[in-house]
Design a protein around this motif. Structure first.
Motif, short mmCIF file in Angstrom:
data_model
loop_
_atom_site.label_atom_id
_atom_site.label_comp_id
_atom_site.label_asym_id
_atom_site.label_seq_id
_atom_site.Cartn_x
_atom_site.Cartn_y
_atom_site.Cartn_z
N LEU A 97 0.80 -1.23 0.00
CA LEU A 97 0.00 0.00 0.00
C LEU A 97 0.83 1.28 0.00
O LEU A 97 0.51 2.21 -0.75
N ASP A 101 0.59 4.21 -2.85
CA ASP A 101 0.38 5.63 -2.52
C ASP A 101 1.43 6.50 -3.20
O ASP A 101 1.11 7.56 -3.74
N GLU A 104 0.66 6.90 -6.85
CA GLU A 104 -0.44 7.85 -7.06
C GLU A 104 0.05 9.29 -6.95
O GLU A 104 -0.33 10.14 -7.75
N LEU A 131 -2.43 -2.61 -9.33
CA LEU A 131 -3.84 -2.57 -8.92
C LEU A 131 -4.60 -3.79 -9.44
O LEU A 131 -5.45 -4.36 -8.74
N GLU A 140 -9.85 -4.18 -2.93
CA GLU A 140 -10.53 -3.10 -3.64
C GLU A 140 -10.42 -1.81 -2.82
O GLU A 140 -10.35 -1.85 -1.59
N ALA A 141 -10.38 -0.70 -3.53
CA ALA A 141 -10.30 0.60 -2.87
C ALA A 141 -11.67 0.95 -2.28
O ALA A 141 -12.71 0.58 -2.83
N LYS A 176 -6.25 6.89 0.34
CA LYS A 176 -7.22 5.86 -0.01
C LYS A 176 -7.24 4.76 1.05
O LYS A 176 -6.21 4.41 1.62
N TYR A 178 -8.45 0.64 1.77
CA TYR A 178 -8.55 -0.60 1.00
C TYR A 178 -9.18 -1.70 1.85
O TYR A 178 -9.01 -1.76 3.07
N ALA A 188 -9.89 4.66 4.98
CA ALA A 188 -9.58 5.87 4.20
C ALA A 188 -9.46 7.05 5.15
O ALA A 188 -10.27 7.21 6.05
#
Length: 194
Positions: A97, A101, A104, A131, A140-141, A176, A178, A188
């Protein structure tokens, strides 16, 4: 290995109970037949029969308890194995994760040169590949912006007043969240309306 031992124990208990029952019937029959004429002996035989029947019932109850224990342990082992298989990727996902991040954040930057744009295109492909691999594992987000605040899915770090927005609505997402199948891996981090 444990299941085989329990099965062997159950078979031995069944055989012992069956042998004990046969012994009881033979013993009682011989005693009653040998001294049937004597009333006192008949009462003793009835007493012995009652004692042996109680012993037989006790052994049968013991066998049933052992069978129930075996069934329960087998069921617990199956449930533990299913849970381990369902959430086997959890530690890997948690470790990935922060890298996602960072991807992103890097992809939000704008590239002006052609060489930088091709680098961004490659990074974007790697990001989508990660992803997709996580999605195959059931990750899944958590969709946050515009949804109602849920303390199980969101971690509120700020509250603001926003005109035209109802209270307890997520207005911005800082990080985000998950889920892995039905388990929240990371909530989140959000800003919520008052």
């Amino acid at each position: 290995m444990l299941a085989e031992e329990k099965t062997t124990q159950n078979e031995e208990l069944e055989q012992n109970a069956s042998e004990l029952q046969e012994e009881v019937v033979e013993e009682v029959f011989e005693e009653v037949q040998a001294e049937f004429s004597d009333e006192e002996t008949l009462k003793a035989a009835e007493s012995k029969i009652a004692e042996l029947e109680a012993k037989l019932e006790n052994e049968a109850n013991r066998y049933l308890r052992l069978q129930a224990d075996f069934d329960n342990s087998r069921r617990r082992a199956r449930l533990d194995l299913e849970a381990a298989q369902t959430y086997r990727a959890q530690s890997l996902v948690v470790d990935l994760l922060p890298a996602i991040d960072n991807f992103e954040r890097a992809l939000k930057m704008e590239a002006t040169e052609e060489q930088a744009q091709s680098l961004f295109t490659g990074m974007e492909m790697v990001y989508r590949g990660l992803l997709e691999a996580l999605k195959k594992e059931g990750v899944e987000a958590i969709e946050s912006v515009g949804s109602e605040f849920d303390p199980h899915l969101h971690q509120a770090v700020m509250q603001v007043e926003v005109e035209g927005t109802e209270p307890n609505i997520v207005v911005e997402e800082f990080q985000k969240g998950y889920k892995l199948k039905d388990r929240v891996i990371r909530p989140a981090m959000v800003k919520v309306s008052q």
